[in-house]
Design a protein around this motif. Structure first.
Motif, short mmCIF file in Angstrom:
data_model
loop_
_atom_site.label_atom_id
_atom_site.label_comp_id
_atom_site.label_asym_id
_atom_site.label_seq_id
_atom_site.Cartn_x
_atom_site.Cartn_y
_atom_site.Cartn_z
N THR A 71 -14.45 -38.37 -25.35
CA THR A 71 -13.93 -38.74 -26.66
C THR A 71 -14.70 -37.99 -27.74
OG1 THR A 71 -13.26 -40.94 -25.92
CG2 THR A 71 -13.57 -40.63 -28.29
N ILE A 72 -13.94 -37.36 -28.60
CA ILE A 72 -14.51 -36.64 -29.75
C ILE A 72 -14.11 -37.45 -30.98
CG2 ILE A 72 -14.59 -34.45 -31.00
CD1 ILE A 72 -13.50 -33.17 -28.35
N ASP A 73 -15.09 -38.00 -31.68
CA ASP A 73 -14.82 -38.97 -32.74
C ASP A 73 -14.37 -38.34 -34.04
OD1 ASP A 73 -15.40 -41.25 -31.21
OD2 ASP A 73 -17.56 -40.95 -31.51
N ALA A 74 -14.86 -37.15 -34.34
CA ALA A 74 -14.54 -36.52 -35.62
C ALA A 74 -14.38 -35.02 -35.41
CB ALA A 74 -15.65 -36.80 -36.64
N GLU A 75 -13.76 -34.38 -36.38
CA GLU A 75 -13.52 -32.94 -36.28
C GLU A 75 -14.84 -32.18 -36.11
OE1 GLU A 75 -11.35 -29.31 -38.74
OE2 GLU A 75 -11.47 -31.33 -39.60
N PRO A 76 -14.99 -31.42 -35.02
CA PRO A 76 -16.24 -30.70 -34.79
C PRO A 76 -16.47 -29.61 -35.84
CG PRO A 76 -14.93 -30.84 -32.78
CD PRO A 76 -14.04 -31.24 -33.92
N GLU A 77 -17.69 -29.50 -36.29
CA GLU A 77 -18.07 -28.44 -37.21
C GLU A 77 -18.97 -27.41 -36.53
OE1 GLU A 77 -19.81 -30.15 -40.66
OE2 GLU A 77 -17.98 -31.18 -41.29
N ARG A 78 -19.63 -27.83 -35.45
CA ARG A 78 -20.53 -26.93 -34.74
C ARG A 78 -20.09 -26.90 -33.27
NH1 ARG A 78 -24.72 -25.47 -37.59
NH2 ARG A 78 -25.97 -24.94 -35.75
N VAL A 79 -19.43 -25.83 -32.92
CA VAL A 79 -18.78 -25.71 -31.62
C VAL A 79 -19.56 -24.76 -30.72
CG1 VAL A 79 -16.66 -24.99 -30.43
CG2 VAL A 79 -16.52 -26.16 -32.66
N VAL A 80 -19.83 -25.21 -29.50
CA VAL A 80 -20.43 -24.35 -28.48
C VAL A 80 -19.38 -24.13 -27.39
CG1 VAL A 80 -22.08 -24.30 -26.56
CG2 VAL A 80 -22.86 -24.84 -28.87
N THR A 81 -19.22 -22.88 -26.97
CA THR A 81 -18.27 -22.56 -25.91
C THR A 81 -19.02 -22.07 -24.69
OG1 THR A 81 -17.97 -20.34 -26.87
CG2 THR A 81 -16.36 -22.05 -27.46
N TRP A 82 -18.53 -22.48 -23.51
CA TRP A 82 -19.18 -22.12 -22.26
C TRP A 82 -18.12 -21.74 -21.23
CZ3 TRP A 82 -23.73 -20.53 -21.04
CH2 TRP A 82 -24.13 -20.47 -19.70
N GLY A 83 -18.43 -20.78 -20.38
CA GLY A 83 -17.49 -20.35 -19.37
C GLY A 83 -16.63 -19.20 -19.88
N TRP A 84 -15.35 -19.29 -19.64
CA TRP A 84 -14.43 -18.19 -19.92
C TRP A 84 -13.24 -18.69 -20.73
CZ3 TRP A 84 -14.63 -13.11 -19.73
CH2 TRP A 84 -13.45 -12.36 -19.72
N GLY A 85 -12.87 -17.95 -21.76
CA GLY A 85 -11.63 -18.21 -22.48
C GLY A 85 -11.71 -19.17 -23.64
N SER A 86 -12.67 -20.10 -23.62
CA SER A 86 -12.74 -21.07 -24.71
C SER A 86 -13.22 -20.44 -26.01
CB SER A 86 -13.62 -22.25 -24.32
OG SER A 86 -14.90 -21.84 -23.92
N THR A 87 -14.07 -19.42 -25.91
CA THR A 87 -14.49 -18.71 -27.12
C THR A 87 -13.29 -18.09 -27.81
OG1 THR A 87 -16.68 -18.21 -26.23
CG2 THR A 87 -15.89 -16.80 -28.01
N GLU A 88 -12.46 -17.39 -27.01
CA GLU A 88 -11.29 -16.72 -27.57
C GLU A 88 -10.29 -17.72 -28.12
OE1 GLU A 88 -12.90 -15.95 -24.81
OE2 GLU A 88 -12.44 -13.93 -24.07
N ALA A 89 -10.14 -18.86 -27.43
CA ALA A 89 -9.22 -19.88 -27.92
C ALA A 89 -9.68 -20.42 -29.27
CB ALA A 89 -9.09 -21.01 -26.90
N ALA A 90 -10.97 -20.69 -29.40
CA ALA A 90 -11.50 -21.18 -30.67
C ALA A 90 -11.29 -20.16 -31.78
CB ALA A 90 -12.98 -21.52 -30.52
N LEU A 91 -11.60 -18.89 -31.48
CA LEU A 91 -11.43 -17.85 -32.49
C LEU A 91 -9.97 -17.70 -32.89
CD1 LEU A 91 -13.89 -15.15 -31.07
CD2 LEU A 91 -14.19 -16.47 -33.18
N ALA A 92 -9.07 -17.79 -31.92
CA ALA A 92 -7.65 -17.69 -32.24
C ALA A 92 -7.20 -18.82 -33.15
CB ALA A 92 -6.83 -17.70 -30.95
N LEU A 93 -7.94 -19.93 -33.13
CA LEU A 93 -7.65 -21.07 -33.99
C LEU A 93 -8.51 -21.07 -35.25
CD1 LEU A 93 -7.40 -23.75 -31.16
CD2 LEU A 93 -5.52 -22.68 -32.41
N ASP A 94 -9.13 -19.90 -35.51
CA ASP A 94 -9.93 -19.69 -36.72
C ASP A 94 -11.17 -20.57 -36.77
OD1 ASP A 94 -8.57 -17.55 -38.04
OD2 ASP A 94 -6.95 -18.95 -38.49
N VAL A 95 -11.74 -20.84 -35.62
CA VAL A 95 -13.01 -21.55 -35.52
C VAL A 95 -14.01 -20.62 -34.83
CG1 VAL A 95 -14.25 -23.50 -34.52
CG2 VAL A 95 -11.95 -23.83 -35.46
#
Length: 342
Positions: free
Chosen positions: A55-79
């Motif tokens: 459960t994520i309670d509030a909109e994340p402001e500090r995002v850590v990405t691990w593994g493969w693809g999640s970095t690109e997904a976040a960037l594609a969503l302007d995060v």
């Protein structure tokens, strides 16, 4: 990426926290108070995965990405993440993949902290220092024990099924949900689906052709099954998984298996997709006594994916890399499809 390649080809925390600057850019995404309100309204959100639910309670402001693809997904969503996993395969000397570097430059954003990846254990201390609100690892190899440790640092989103097997589209959707940007994620996927549909329409010769995807490396012959994300990408282009791929599966894994050289002549398909780090390896694949007995090799219907950047871009693709390698992949597939079947 190195651990992802090995895993697919074969498949507490510290106390100090430092403040880093979270980066985000607007791009073409909605901006202003309405967009912020829409994102905030998405929370709390609960995401189910292999180790339970997060459960994520509030909109994340500090995002850590691990593994493969999640970095690109976040960037594609302007995060822009505050920290992201080091990539060894297909990346530059800093551990950054070329499409990620290009996107960061386009955004005018600084490169996030690069988290050391030894292929085995997440760098908990470095992640603590990044002070994340959420850790995104929907396409990774974290174990349940590692998930538990990461969850002590911040809410952690793991993969929904098996390690290193999440469909690339699902990675985008999961990251979008975790960031309160599901609508934006749907838009990203619609745009990418449009790219794939355009390519399929421009290359009707691919429709219905059977395909097998393989990697012959270090004396071991790997076959990727229909559930492997790189194969799902091929079927998005109109290809069909050859029946022989599943008929020869030995239960080693749900998304790949190794095949003895004595059996490779049974791997029958209209097109064979072969991955090779170098052109020398690619040439050797076509002439080796071990692999030259494969029907598609004998017929000359081999689509070769050569080079670490190219392989990284399409196996499997990500929200940013799909367009990076798509033209070259389709060109190679089209050439192989043009070979008359015997």
């Amino acid at each position: 990426m190195s651990s992802r390649i090995r895993t697919a080809a074969l498949a507490s925390a510290a106390l100090l926290a430092l403040s880093l600057t979270a980066c985000a850019s607007g791009g073409d995404a909605p901006s202003g108070s309405d967009a912020a309100d829409d994102s905030a309204a998405a929370f709390p959100v609960t995401i189910e995965h292999a180790f339970g639910e997060t459960t994520i309670d509030a909109e994340p402001e500090r995002v850590v990405t691990w593994g493969w693809g999640s970095t690109e997904a976040a960037l594609a969503l302007d995060v822009v993440p505050v920290a992201m996993a080091q990539q060894a395969y297909g990346a530059n000397e800093d551990g950054v993949l070329p499409w990620v570097a290009a996107d960061l430059e386009d955004k005018g954003a600084e490169t996030p902290v690069i988290l050391t990846d030894d292929g085995e254990t997440p760098p908990y201390e470095e992640i603590v220092e990044a002070d994340p609100d959420v850790i995104l690892a929907p396409y990774s190899g974290i174990t349940e024990e590692q998930y538990d440790l990461l969850s002590e640092i911040a809410p952690t989103v793991a993969y929904p099924g098996e390690a290193w097997a999440t469909p690339w589209k699902d990675v985008v959707s999961i990251v979008g949900e975790a960031l309160g940007k599901s609508d934006e994620a749907e838009t990203v996927l619609a745009d990418l689906d449009g790219e794939l549909a355009d390519q399929a329409a421009a290359h009707p010769e691919l429709e219905g052709k059977t395909v097998a995807a393989v990697w012959d490396v270090a004396g071991t012959f790997y076959v990727y099954r229909s559930t492997e994300p790189r194969v799902e990408f091929l079927t998005d282009l109109g290809l069909e998984v050859a029946p022989s791929v599943e008929e020869l599966a030995n239960g080693e894994s749900t998304f790949f298996y190794t095949l003895s050289y004595e059996q490779v002549d049974q791997l029958d398909s209209d097109i064979l997709v072969s991955y090779s780090d170098t052109q020398e390896e690619a040439d050797a694949f076509l002439t080796s006594a071990n692999t030259s007995v494969i029907p598609a090799v004998q017929n000359g219907a081999v689509a070769q994916v050569v080079g670490t950047e190219f392989i990284a871009a399409v196996s499997p693709p990500t929200a940013l890399s799909l367009t990076w390698g798509l033209d070259d992949l389709v060109a190679s597939l089209s050439e192989a499809a043009a070979v008359p079947s015997e």
